[in-house]
Write a protein that holds these residues in place. Structure first.
Motif, PDB file in Angstrom:
ATOM      1  N   SER A  77       0.818  -1.211   0.000  1.00  0.00           N
ATOM      2  CA  SER A  77       0.000   0.000   0.000  1.00  0.00           C
ATOM      3  C   SER A  77       0.854   1.266   0.000  1.00  0.00           C
ATOM      4  CB  SER A  77      -0.933   0.007   1.216  1.00  0.00           C
ATOM      5  OG  SER A  77      -0.175  -0.032   2.417  1.00  0.00           O
ATOM      6  N   SER A  78       2.100   1.155   0.441  1.00  0.00           N
ATOM      7  CA  SER A  78       3.002   2.309   0.436  1.00  0.00           C
ATOM      8  C   SER A  78       3.710   2.482  -0.902  1.00  0.00           C
ATOM      9  CB  SER A  78       4.048   2.172   1.545  1.00  0.00           C
ATOM     10  OG  SER A  78       4.891   1.056   1.292  1.00  0.00           O
ATOM     11  N   GLY A  79       3.577   1.502  -1.788  1.00  0.00           N
ATOM     12  CA  GLY A  79       4.189   1.593  -3.108  1.00  0.00           C
ATOM     13  C   GLY A  79       5.424   0.755  -3.297  1.00  0.00           C
ATOM     14  N   HIS A  80       5.876   0.067  -2.261  1.00  0.00           N
ATOM     15  CA  HIS A  80       7.068  -0.790  -2.385  1.00  0.00           C
ATOM     16  C   HIS A  80       6.761  -1.960  -3.307  1.00  0.00           C
ATOM     17  CE1 HIS A  80      10.707  -2.925  -1.334  1.00  0.00           C
ATOM     18  NE2 HIS A  80       9.984  -3.977  -1.005  1.00  0.00           N
ATOM     19  N   LEU A 104     -17.561   7.526  -4.306  1.00  0.00           N
ATOM     20  CA  LEU A 104     -16.127   7.673  -4.530  1.00  0.00           C
ATOM     21  C   LEU A 104     -15.440   8.349  -3.342  1.00  0.00           C
ATOM     22  CD1 LEU A 104     -16.129   8.633  -8.292  1.00  0.00           C
ATOM     23  CD2 LEU A 104     -14.914   6.687  -7.286  1.00  0.00           C
ATOM     24  N   ALA A 105     -16.120   9.277  -2.695  1.00  0.00           N
ATOM     25  CA  ALA A 105     -15.523   9.943  -1.530  1.00  0.00           C
ATOM     26  C   ALA A 105     -15.252   8.944  -0.413  1.00  0.00           C
ATOM     27  CB  ALA A 105     -16.458  11.054  -1.042  1.00  0.00           C
ATOM     28  N   PHE A 149      -8.671   4.677   0.963  1.00  0.00           N
ATOM     29  CA  PHE A 149      -7.366   4.507   0.318  1.00  0.00           C
ATOM     30  C   PHE A 149      -6.547   5.808   0.320  1.00  0.00           C
ATOM     31  CE2 PHE A 149      -9.985   1.107  -1.426  1.00  0.00           C
ATOM     32  CZ  PHE A 149      -9.121   0.021  -1.419  1.00  0.00           C
ATOM     33  N   ARG A 150      -6.856   6.722   1.221  1.00  0.00           N
ATOM     34  CA  ARG A 150      -6.206   8.038   1.194  1.00  0.00           C
ATOM     35  C   ARG A 150      -4.711   7.971   1.480  1.00  0.00           C
ATOM     36  NH1 ARG A 150      -9.378   8.098   5.846  1.00  0.00           N
ATOM     37  NH2 ARG A 150      -8.213   8.188   7.826  1.00  0.00           N
ATOM     38  N   ASP A 151      -4.267   6.971   2.239  1.00  0.00           N
ATOM     39  CA  ASP A 151      -2.847   6.871   2.579  1.00  0.00           C
ATOM     40  C   ASP A 151      -2.076   5.941   1.653  1.00  0.00           C
ATOM     41  OD1 ASP A 151      -3.200   8.588   4.754  1.00  0.00           O
ATOM     42  OD2 ASP A 151      -3.816   6.933   6.066  1.00  0.00           O
TER      43      ASP A 151
END
Length: 437
Positions: free
Chosen positions: A117-120, A276-277, A283-285
């Motif tokens: 989730s952090s992109g790793h 969508l909000a 998933f904001r983080d």
């Protein structure tokens, strides 16, 4: 005998006096197939105008069958967003004569990756590696484009809109369906009935009344397509990001559009009114461009589905002169991206077998023998993949991520090889190659 062996091995009981010689593509081997003049007298009814139903319609039409498609909707309109077609589905469309249209309309896929989730990055496979192993890439496009392509190719069939098939009955030499139509009840009979009425198949329930039906997989999936003008940059190829009880997938489509899906572990029927909000808060983080994709998505196009699969396998896919196909036979979770792909495999297998012989009963027995073990295995594997992907326990999720990071790309490709390496049997010459006259 293994199913793959059965598909390609010569079956003496399938070769009857009505057959004639044809040649499979890139082969000098004579294959006995049904004479087109005999096929012209054959009739089929297909219940359901989705991907699988239209694909089998095309295969039968091009082999000389007369086909009627009953679709309960008033229009042949697909429900969905993006669609990824793996190499096995590409080969199926090639066999149906639609490969060139697919390549013109779709974006070649093969690159794939897993992220946290952090992109790793946990795993990455590139298009060149994918093509080298499977010979053809996958393709991504909007489901509407796939449906339109199939619908145009099925134009020779009798397409009946607003007809809901309510029952089917088989007898030794034919099968009969009853429909509710705009003008009242209608009954129709054909040599073959193909049940392709989807996940919540009414006809599956009537053929197998003791079967419990689809089972909820434990999570809900939202989908949408971001328009090209939003200008959101994404990685090439399909990527899926894993969190705890949540996943987010991103698939680039032609013309700069982007298809995404978000899966969240929830009770069945929960969050039906989510907007969508709400997803943006969930998933904001998460890493870019996930928040950007959610912000750029058209609210009116947001789709939400509880996810189900047919975890209790059917005893057979054939009942007399009735054959089940696609989700009606083996509804699968989307975790392997194989729902539409397996429906296309079903369609080609069924059409290929009936092309070989006028003995419909023998062809249906072979269809059940070939398709049931493969598809029911994939239902189990996909359900397991979904459960692992949705793990919420922090220790299990950490172990999952660590294991994914340790598996090299070639190990990932090897693991999916059995699924994606499928191809039509050389014993089934493509319908467009059948001799004429």
């Amino acid at each position: 005998m293994r199913p793959a062996q059965a598909a390609g091995r010569h079956r003496p009981d399938l070769v009857l006096p009505y057959a004639r010689c044809a040649y499979a593509p890139n082969s000098n081997t004579c294959v006995r197939v049904m004479d087109p003049e005999v096929a012209m007298g054959r009739t089929a009814i297909v219940t359901g105008g989705g991907i699988g139903g239209l694909a089998v319609t095309i295969g039968l039409l091009r082999s000389g069958w007369q086909v009627t498609v009953f679709e309960r909707a008033e229009e042949f309109r697909p429900v969905g967003a993006g669609l990824a077609l793996a190499p096995n589905a590409v080969r199926a469309l090639d066999w149906l004569g639609l490969g060139d249209r697919l390549r013109a309309a779709g974006t070649a896929q093969g690159g794939a990756g897993l992220r946290t989730s952090s992109g790793h990055w946990l795993m990455r496979a590139h298009l060149a590696e994918f093509e080298a192993r499977f010979g053809v890439p996958g393709f991504a496009l909007h489901r509407t484009d796939v449906h339109r392509m199939l619908l145009e190719a099925a134009a020779g069939a009798k397409l009946m809109r607003g007809y809901e098939v309510t029952s089917v009955h088989s007898r030794p030499d034919a099968a009969t369906v009853t429909c509710e139509s705009p003008s009242g009840p209608v009954t129709a009979t054909a040599d073959l009935v193909v049940v392709a009425d989807g996940l919540h198949s009414r006809l599956r329930g009537s053929l197998y009344p003791r079967h419990p039906g689809p089972r909820y997989a434990g999570y809900v999936t939202w989908r949408n397509v971001v328009p090209a003008e939003a200008g959101v940059h994404v990685e090439t190829g399909l990527t899926e990001s894993w969190g705890r009880g949540k996943r987010f997938g991103i698939v680039p489509l032609p013309d700069g559009r982007v298809y995404w899906y978000a899966s969240v572990s929830l009770p069945e029927g929960a969050r039906r009114d989510a907007e969508l909000a709400d997803l943006a808060r969930l998933f904001r983080d998460w890493h870019a461009p996930i928040p950007e994709l959610l912000d750029a998505s058209p609210p009116k196009n947001l789709l939400r589905h509880d996810i189900y699969s047919l975890t209790e396998p059917l005893p057979r896919y054939v009942a007399g002169r009735v054959a089940l196909l696609g989700d009606a036979a083996h509804a699968v979770t989307p975790d392997l991206g194989q729902g539409a792909c397996q429906a296309l495999e079903d369609a080609v297998t069924l059409a290929g077998l009936v092309v070989r012989t006028p003995d419909i009963d023998a062809a249906l027995a072979a269809y059940d023998h070939i398709r049931r073990p493969r598809t029911q295995r994939l239902v189990r594997v996909s359900a397991l993949a979904g459960r692992i992907g949705q793990w919420r326990n922090p220790f299990l999720a950490a172990a999952r991520d660590t294991l994914a990071q340790l598996v090299p790309a070639r190990g990932y490709l090897r693991a999916i090889s059995h699924t994606l390496s499928w191809q039509p049997s050389p014993q089934w010459p493509a319908p467009t190659t059948l001799p004429q006259g």
